[in-house]
Every structure is written in C-alpha cells, then in structure tokens.
Design a protein around this motif. Sequence first.
Motif, PDB file in Angstrom:
ATOM      1  N   ARG A  25       1.551   4.770  22.089  1.00 44.91           N
ATOM      2  CA  ARG A  25       1.739   4.704  23.709  1.00 44.91           C
ATOM      3  C   ARG A  25       0.775   5.740  24.239  1.00 44.91           C
ATOM      4  N   PRO A  26       1.431   6.993  23.872  1.00 46.58           N
ATOM      5  CA  PRO A  26       0.767   8.250  24.518  1.00 46.58           C
ATOM      6  C   PRO A  26      -0.767   8.549  24.450  1.00 46.58           C
ATOM      7  N   LEU A  27      -1.263   7.894  23.126  1.00 44.29           N
ATOM      8  CA  LEU A  27      -2.675   7.711  22.974  1.00 44.29           C
ATOM      9  C   LEU A  27      -3.448   6.841  24.065  1.00 44.29           C
ATOM     10  N   LEU A  28      -2.720   5.656  24.363  1.00 49.31           N
ATOM     11  CA  LEU A  28      -3.268   4.778  25.315  1.00 49.31           C
ATOM     12  C   LEU A  28      -2.970   5.425  26.711  1.00 49.31           C
ATOM     13  N   ASP A  29      -2.254   6.124  26.945  1.00 47.99           N
ATOM     14  CA  ASP A  29      -2.252   6.699  28.287  1.00 47.99           C
ATOM     15  C   ASP A  29      -3.330   7.852  28.590  1.00 47.99           C
ATOM     16  N   LEU A  30      -3.356   8.641  27.396  1.00 46.59           N
ATOM     17  CA  LEU A  30      -4.594   9.469  27.270  1.00 46.59           C
ATOM     18  C   LEU A  30      -5.867   8.836  27.559  1.00 46.59           C
ATOM     19  N   THR A 182       8.283  12.023  25.049  1.00 48.34           N
ATOM     20  CA  THR A 182       8.087  10.715  24.825  1.00 48.34           C
ATOM     21  C   THR A 182       9.594  10.332  24.496  1.00 48.34           C
ATOM     22  N   ALA A 183      10.000   8.876  24.466  1.00 48.84           N
ATOM     23  CA  ALA A 183      11.212   8.391  24.078  1.00 48.84           C
ATOM     24  C   ALA A 183      11.239   8.802  22.482  1.00 48.84           C
TER      25      ALA A 183
END
Length: 329
Positions: A25-30, A182-183
């Motif tokens: 998910r952090p990659l999707l945000d980036l 992140t969580a």
Amino acid sequence: MTTRVFTGLKPTGQLQIGNYLGAIRPLLDLAADPDNDLLVSVADLHALTVQHDPARLRALTLEMVATLLACGLNARAKLFVQSSIPAHTELSYLLESTATYGEMARMIQFKEKSRGQESVRLSLLTYPALMAADILAYQSEVVPVGDDQRQHLELATTLARRFNGTYGDVFTVPRGATPAETARVKDLRDPTTKMGKSGAAGAGVIFLRDEPDAIVAKVRRAVTDNNPTLTYDPRNRSGVANLAVLLGALTGSSPGAALDEIQGAAALKAAVAEALVETLAPIQKRYRELTADPAELLSVLRSGAEVVAGDAVKTVANAREAMGLLSLH
Ligand code: TRP
C-alpha cells in the motif's frame, strides 16, 4: 520535473495482510503522487543468493508480479522483473570493480545470512553491488528503504560517489527516504509477534489469497480478552489493539477511532473480517483473472521491461566508457 523513485522487492511467496499494509500500500501511495516517477523491480536475481528451487522461484516471481498488478500498481508505476534487464548484472560487475571485499564482507545482512552456513554463495557477498546497480542504472534519486536495507543503500551511494570521483560523473547519487509510518500488524493468535513471524503455521495470518470463509474463521479465533469494553491499549490488551490496528488501517482511521461505536469483541471481529474481505475480494478477483492468462502476464512484463530498458542501457554504456572499456559503436 518528476522525482525518480526506485524500489526492489524480493519475490517472497505467501504475501499476507501485513505485507500489503506495510509494503504494497505504501508503494501504491508513492505511485499515486504525480511528482514521482516510480520504478518497481521484482528482484529475482537477489533470490539466487541463497539456496533456491528453480521452479519455485519462477512461480514466486510470477505470483509477486500478479499480486502487485492485482493491487493496481501498474497504473502509475513501471513494474518489471530485475533479470529481464541484463544491464543490471553488467553494471553490477562494474560496481564490484569499484568496491572492496572489506566493504561487502562487513554488511550486516551478509554476516547474518552467512553465519554458521557450511556453504555461502559468492553472490550473497556481492548482493549490495547488484542492488546498487538496480538503483544507479536508472539514475534514481530516491530509494524508500526500511532499516534492514539502509546499510546497502549507504554502500550504493558510496559507490556512486566513488565512481563519479574516479571516472567522471556518470551516476546520480541516490538518497534514502524513510517509508511512511505504516500499521504494524501482529499475528492474530500471538498478538505480540509480527504477523508472518510467529512459529504457528498460519492460523493467525491472513494471506492475501485467503477465501472469505477462511478470513472469517481466522478472525473469529483471534486472541482477545475478557474485558467487554473495547479500549485501545497495545501494552495491556495486545489482541484487541491488533484488531483495532487492522480495522483502522483498512478503513482509513486511527486504531482508537476504529473502536468507536463497536461494542464487544465479537462485533469487533465481525467488523475486521468484513473490512478484510472488502479489501481483498477485488484484489483476489483481479489476481485470478491475471493468472488465468499467463501469456497476458508475460506481455505486461515485456512492456514493463521495454519501458525501462533504454535508461539502463544508456547508463551502462556511459559507465563502460568512463571505465575505459572499448566501445565498438
Ligand atoms: N534487497 C532488497 C530487499 O531485500 C530488495 C532490493 C533489490 C532493492 N534491489 C533493490 C531495494 C533496490 C531497494 C532498491 O528488500
């Protein structure tokens, strides 16, 4: 001007919800930030540094690619498989010739993974040169890295500086970026241990490909406590807190706020299971579609490789020339 951001992911199998929330998910945000030009490489060559099974590696590489695609990564990022760009291995050798044995041998990961082993692959030692090649081949500016890869990234910047200083400016010197907080999801049955790291065989782990029934069953058996009033208290109520973290991460709220308006552990579990199924069902549907047609998957990867290859080939040509290798063109 966009910022070139690079990251590599080793093809580990059995991705679980902790990997999704903490890494994918952090990659999707980036990728969603239009200021970023994000390259994501599935680092299959790095998987050769320890004993491996060829058929399994191939399967895991495709699984990783299909998972990232199913999560929607390709819409904004350039996704490719490391080994499909031969420039990485070529540049890795050139960088090995810039680095010293001592630099490689003192890497913590090398020491940890080689300790006590009867046989250590030479590629485990040179691993950071290949990782540096991944990064430098694309003139990457930013590399989001977790703590375990920070030392490797530092070595990559050292090698880039040294090369530039010795042979002339060829490489952009990359900088690390601390990934967004992140969580941290814990095992449902052992909520003091990171999910996926518990010895128990998966009973407390939600895999990205778990069917809804399995998800409901696993969440129902998650550890909680006897206190009927829900509070977010990670230290004293790790089970409830873990479910709150999961629910918060999946629904876009803080763990504490996620507990508002929920009464009792059973209702909390029902809400967590529902949020998990809601998040995972569309990903699983796309995953099934993608893997149903392996030819299509390969063609996506071919396009990914075509998009990035030119940059890598150009950088390697510059590095070769700067080092005094003959060019026949
Ligand atoms: N070594 C990284 C890991 O184990 C994966 C990786 C390969 C990587 N090449 C990279 C990470 C380049 C960042 C940049 O997680």
